[in-house]
Design an enzyme around this catalytic site. Structure first.
Site, PDB file in Angstrom:
ATOM      1  N   ASN A  34       0.839  -1.199   0.000  1.00 47.45           N
ATOM      2  CA  ASN A  34       0.000   0.000   0.000  1.00 47.45           C
ATOM      3  C   ASN A  34       0.870   1.243   0.000  1.00 47.45           C
ATOM      4  O   ASN A  34       2.096   1.162   0.010  1.00 47.45           O
ATOM      5  CB  ASN A  34      -0.972  -0.024   1.191  1.00 47.45           C
ATOM      6  CG  ASN A  34      -0.254   0.006   2.517  1.00 47.45           C
ATOM      7  OD1 ASN A  34       0.340   1.014   2.885  1.00 47.45           O
ATOM      8  ND2 ASN A  34      -0.276  -1.108   3.222  1.00 47.45           N
ATOM      9  N   ARG A  35       0.225   2.397   0.002  1.00 47.18           N
ATOM     10  CA  ARG A  35       0.933   3.651  -0.263  1.00 47.18           C
ATOM     11  C   ARG A  35       1.497   4.350   0.974  1.00 47.18           C
ATOM     12  O   ARG A  35       1.975   5.470   0.877  1.00 47.18           O
ATOM     13  CB  ARG A  35      -0.029   4.617  -0.973  1.00 47.18           C
ATOM     14  CG  ARG A  35      -0.418   4.143  -2.357  1.00 47.18           C
ATOM     15  CD  ARG A  35      -1.533   5.005  -2.926  1.00 47.18           C
ATOM     16  NE  ARG A  35      -1.121   6.383  -3.139  1.00 47.18           N
ATOM     17  CZ  ARG A  35      -1.952   7.378  -3.471  1.00 47.18           C
ATOM     18  NH1 ARG A  35      -3.238   7.119  -3.628  1.00 47.18           N
ATOM     19  NH2 ARG A  35      -1.500   8.601  -3.654  1.00 47.18           N
TER      20      ARG A  35
END
Ligand code: CTP
Ligand code: CA
Length: 233
Positions: A34-35
């Site tokens: 994820n970011r």
């Protein structure tokens, strides 16, 4: 609590902060991730150290330099994050889960690299849910007075506003504080700034105006200190 004039109001306390985003491997070279950049968690660890805490930072796939005066443990997967957080949390006065654990992992990871098939078909990947570290910390508090803080990045949708989702999440998780970011605009990830609302278990909501991740970190520790003071007999 500016650098140089910081209150040592966390002296004598042990805190654990998680940061970054976990990776769940599909094979030796590929993962679901994820970011999360880890910046907010690192700012929290740095701020706690400046205020005198003994800090363990559990960092999942963060490429930032280790903060000075902080014990850093680097992990990759949610299982590793959980083990490291629970171990460090055993003696903690506060645990702040700023990390973004992957919610799901592949049911089985391939020991060898997954190859494209000759016939052009795509693999099917079954996912299983990861354990919820924050919820586990709440149901099995390391100590009755350990303060447990969660973070939530939310977007409003047809089912409700950012705050609707956040309130429901706070109730579901049972943590003491939930720091809510509205990520609808996508402006938070990798940025040095953050804007948030700090919800507490008693129904309070304190908006934190747009500012540095360090400023937000200090607000979070202010609230942790206040909760600990309120709980003192
Ligand atoms: N969290 C955790 N363990 C997980 C997932 C999340 O400890 N397996 C923690 C995060 O570190 C964060 C808080 O729970 O402090 C909220 O994370 P979030 O992803 O918003 O919550 P979820 O319950 O996973 O809900 P959602 O379906 O919105 O992702
Ligand atoms: Ca999640």
């Amino acid at each position: 609590h500016t650098a140089g004039g910081a209150a040592l109001d966390l002296a004598g306390t042990r805190v654990v902060v998680s940061a970054g985003g976990t990776r769940e491997y599909l094979d030796p070279v590929r993962f679901i991730g994820n970011r999360s950049s880890g910046r907010q968690g690192y700012a929290l660890a740095r701020a706690a150290a400046v205020r005198g805490a003994e800090v363990t930072l559990v960092a999942a796939n963060v490429t930032l330099p280790d903060p000075a005066g902080v014990e850093v443990r680097h992990v990759e997967t949610t299982a590793e994050l959980r083990d490291a957080v629970l171990e460090a949390a055993a003696a903690a006065d506060a645990v702040v889960m700023a990390a973004a654990p992957a919610d799901f992992r592949p049911a089985e990871a391939s020991a060898t690299k997954i190859k494209k098939s000759e016939d052009g078909s795509s693999p099917r990947i079954d996912l299983v849910q990861n354990p919820d570290i924050l919820a586990g910390l709440v149901t099995h508090r390391p100590r009755p007075d350990t303060v447990v803080v969660g973070f939530a990045a939310e977007t409003g949708d047809a089912a409700g506003s950012v705050m609707d989702h956040a309130r429901a999440k706070l109730a579901r998780k049972g943590c003491d504080l939930l720091v809510v970011n509205d990520v609808g605009g996508g402006a938070v990830f990798g940025s040095d700034d953050n804007e948030a609302v700090v919800l507490d278990r008693d129904g309070g909501a304190a908006p934190v105006p747009r500012g540095s991740k360090s400023a937000l970190a200090h607000v979070v520790w202010d609230r942790v200190v206040a909760l600990r003071e309120a709980a003192r007999p």
